[in-house]
Design an enzyme around this catalytic site. Structure first.
Site, mmCIF file in Angstrom:
data_model
loop_
_atom_site.group_PDB
_atom_site.id
_atom_site.type_symbol
_atom_site.label_atom_id
_atom_site.label_comp_id
_atom_site.label_asym_id
_atom_site.label_seq_id
_atom_site.Cartn_x
_atom_site.Cartn_y
_atom_site.Cartn_z
ATOM 1 N N HIS A 139 -7.210 3.349 -7.542
ATOM 2 C CA HIS A 139 -5.815 2.908 -7.717
ATOM 3 C C HIS A 139 -5.888 1.408 -8.003
ATOM 4 O O HIS A 139 -6.790 0.724 -7.504
ATOM 5 C CB HIS A 139 -4.979 3.038 -6.450
ATOM 6 C CG HIS A 139 -4.859 4.409 -5.865
ATOM 7 N ND1 HIS A 139 -5.775 4.947 -5.034
ATOM 8 C CD2 HIS A 139 -3.859 5.327 -5.964
ATOM 9 C CE1 HIS A 139 -5.374 6.152 -4.640
ATOM 10 N NE2 HIS A 139 -4.217 6.410 -5.188
ATOM 11 N N ASP A 187 -6.428 -0.583 -4.946
ATOM 12 C CA ASP A 187 -7.737 -0.443 -4.274
ATOM 13 C C ASP A 187 -8.676 -1.522 -4.773
ATOM 14 O O ASP A 187 -9.626 -1.897 -4.086
ATOM 15 C CB ASP A 187 -8.445 0.877 -4.622
ATOM 16 C CG ASP A 187 -7.626 2.101 -4.317
ATOM 17 O OD1 ASP A 187 -6.809 2.046 -3.400
ATOM 18 O OD2 ASP A 187 -7.828 3.105 -5.021
ATOM 19 N N ASP A 196 -9.968 17.137 -6.813
ATOM 20 C CA ASP A 196 -10.179 16.245 -5.672
ATOM 21 C C ASP A 196 -10.830 17.082 -4.592
ATOM 22 O O ASP A 196 -10.202 17.950 -3.972
ATOM 23 C CB ASP A 196 -8.856 15.616 -5.195
ATOM 24 C CG ASP A 196 -8.578 14.291 -5.902
ATOM 25 O OD1 ASP A 196 -9.300 13.971 -6.872
ATOM 26 O OD2 ASP A 196 -7.656 13.570 -5.473
ATOM 27 N N ASP A 222 -2.676 16.236 5.539
ATOM 28 C CA ASP A 222 -3.745 16.027 4.569
ATOM 29 C C ASP A 222 -4.875 15.285 5.289
ATOM 30 O O ASP A 222 -4.912 14.062 5.309
ATOM 31 C CB ASP A 222 -3.144 15.153 3.443
ATOM 32 C CG ASP A 222 -3.937 15.183 2.169
ATOM 33 O OD1 ASP A 222 -4.834 16.021 2.037
ATOM 34 O OD2 ASP A 222 -3.636 14.357 1.286
ATOM 35 N N ASP A 277 -12.107 12.865 -2.650
ATOM 36 C CA ASP A 277 -10.930 12.218 -2.069
ATOM 37 C C ASP A 277 -10.971 12.564 -0.576
ATOM 38 O O ASP A 277 -10.199 13.383 -0.087
ATOM 39 C CB ASP A 277 -9.657 12.742 -2.743
ATOM 40 C CG ASP A 277 -8.446 11.920 -2.368
ATOM 41 O OD1 ASP A 277 -8.580 11.023 -1.520
ATOM 42 O OD2 ASP A 277 -7.356 12.185 -2.923
HETATM 43 C C1 XLS Z 1 -3.001 11.736 -1.521
HETATM 44 C C2 XLS Z 1 -3.658 11.875 -2.801
HETATM 45 C C3 XLS Z 1 -4.143 10.584 -3.437
HETATM 46 C C4 XLS Z 1 -4.405 10.796 -4.893
HETATM 47 C C5 XLS Z 1 -4.436 9.547 -5.709
HETATM 48 O O1 XLS Z 1 -2.773 12.687 -0.800
HETATM 49 O O2 XLS Z 1 -4.700 12.791 -2.666
HETATM 50 O O3 XLS Z 1 -5.261 10.111 -2.773
HETATM 51 O O4 XLS Z 1 -5.586 11.502 -5.095
HETATM 52 O O5 XLS Z 1 -3.263 8.855 -5.649
HETATM 53 NI NI NI Z 2 -6.144 13.205 -4.103
HETATM 54 NI NI NI Z 3 -4.579 14.051 -0.765
#
Ligand code: XLS
Ligand code: NI
Ligand code: NI
Length: 441
Positions: free
Chosen positions: A101, A104, A296, A307, A338
């Site tokens: 991002h 980041d 991801d 999550d 991720d």
């Molecule tokens: C959040 C998302 C984020 C995306 C990128 O839950 O997984 O990390 O992958 O913005």
């Molecule tokens: Ni993600």
């Molecule tokens: Ni996520």
């Protein structure tokens, strides 16, 4: 350049008999599976935010890990130290891709112009690091959810100033992605949703999100971005209702607004399960629609309703994931971890251990999925299950979209009450899976 991860050597393949914690037991990049190298089947990527940023802070407690890499937190020196750490990390693991991002990469400044100047400086620094390595960018994105201004979303915000700010961030993040040779650009609509319809015009908000995406496509193409745009569906968290609920919802949205030619999906395991689906389900929905672009790679905890972004260890799910990927012909994107280490796993060694776990899990998944394909019992069963359509005239006409209700009704009265459609044999198929996974026990 001083070594950051001292005492951690490059991670090598040692094979299933190895007991060395920091060695691959299954990920053997040059091993050929179904005619392709493992490393080509599994383009692994490092998520900048989790690996180089997340330090274990949660709603109830402070950071447990130190991710300053010897620099003062929140400075450009820190941003560069993260680049140094990230490149050393990827090189030691043999990972050639990363995702980021905008925020980041650099600390956000008071003005967008100053933040953008920082991004220019830092992407120059990354580009210089990339020279002479195989490391490339998988995808870029902009963080349109952390800053307080995005409390009501970005494209879906009630404020046109917030919308324009989001557009400015996307413009710059696209420029950075192109500069770093990124293959993709992701929209995860973290706060593109709502809490209550009492204050929300849902149609208005969704139209604006589509408008923002259209602007991104047209700008991206104008600056030479030839890769895929991705929507990353997620049903909830942080918002109660998120518009990109799951793969099916996102595909409907993309088609409704004519975005389906430029977009594919980035499917995250933990998001699919939050939506009440299996990971395999959302992968199949995306693949069946020609939109399985990237993944991801993480896993959730079935006992927790959020999550958790865990490094994947579930070989069963990884196998079913790779089964979908193999059958869809592979990804244009990659497998982005991720994922973050658990809060009490706060050492540098844990960072590497987590990737060894994740990469080995997906390597095992690939090996086992290839065995499923070669074994053929599951594919054959599914094919045979629908055989009545292939072996009858009426079945072929239905498949060709040429049959009428009257013709079907005539068959129904001619044949009388149909026989039961044949056993689904789920228990047999699950036993086949177990035999493939554990048969060598
Ligand atoms: C959040 C998302 C984020 C995306 C990128 O839950 O997984 O990390 O992958 O913005
Ligand atoms: Ni993600
Ligand atoms: Ni996520």
């Amino acid at each position: 350049m001083a070594e950051i991860f001292q005492n951690i050597p490059a991670i090598r393949y040692e094979g299933p008999a190895s007991k060395a914690p920091l060695a691959f037991k299954y990920y053997h990049p040059d091993r050929v599976i179904l005619g392709k190298k493992m490393s080509e089947h599994l383009p692994f990527a490092m998520a900048w935010w989790h690996n180089l940023g997340a330090a274990g802070k949660d709603m109830f407690g402070d950071a447990t890990a130190d991710k300053t890499f010897g620099a003062k937190a929140g400075t450009m020196a820190h941003a560069k130290a993260k680049v140094d750490a990230g490149f050393e990390f990827m090189q030691k693991l043999g990972i050639n891709l990363f995702c980021f991002h905008d925020v980041d990469l650099v600390p956000e400044a008071d003005t967008i112009d100053e933040t953008n100047a920082r991004l220019d400086e830092l992407t120059d620094y990354i580009l210089a690091k990339m020279k002479g390595t195989d490391i490339k960018c998988l995808w870029g994105t902009s963080n349109l959810f952390s800053n307080a201004r995005f409390m009501n979303g970005a494209g879906s915000s009630n404020s046109v100033d917030v919308f324009c700010h989001a557009a400015a961030q996307i413009k710059k993040a696209l420029e950075c992605t192109v500069k770093l040779g990124g293959r993709g650009y992701v929209f995860w609509g973290g706060r593109e949703g709502y809490e209550t319809l009492l204050n929300t015009d849902m149609k208005f908000e969704q139209e604006n999100i589509a408008a923002l995406m259209k602007m991104a496509v047209s700008y991206g193409r104008s600056i030479g971005f030839t890769g895929d745009f991705f929507i990353e569906p997620k049903p909830k968290e942080p918002m109660k209702h998120q518009y990109d609920y799951d793969a099916a919802t996102a595909i409907g949205f993309l088609r409704q607004f004519g975005l389906d030619k430029d977009f594919k999906l980035n499917i995250e395991a933990n998001h699919a399960t939050l939506a009440g689906h299996t990971f395999q389900h959302d992968l199949r929905v995306a693949a069946d629609n020609g939109m399985l672009g990237s993944i991801d790679a993480n896993q959730g905890d079935m006992l927790l309703g959020w999550d958790t972004d865990e490094f994947p260890f579930n070989v069963y799910d990884a196998t079913l994931c790779l089964y979908e990927v193999l059958k869809s012909g592979g990804l244009s994107g990659g497998f982005n971890f991720d994922a973050k280490t658990r809060r009490p796993s706060y050492t540098y060694e844990d960072m590497f251990q987590a990737f060894v776990l994740g990469m080995d899990t997906f390597a095992l998944g690939l090996i086992k999925a290839a065995e499923m394909v070669e074994d053929g019992r599951i594919d054959t069963f599914v094919k045979d299950r629908y055989a009545s359509y292939a072996v009858t005239d009426i079945g072929q006409k239905i498949r060709a979209g040429e049959a009428t209700l009257a013709e079907c009704a005539a068959i129904a009265s001619k044949h009388g009450a149909p026989e039961l459609p044949g056993s689904g044999r789920q228990e047999y198929l699950e036993a086949v899976m177990n035999q493939i996974l554990f048969g060598k026990a």
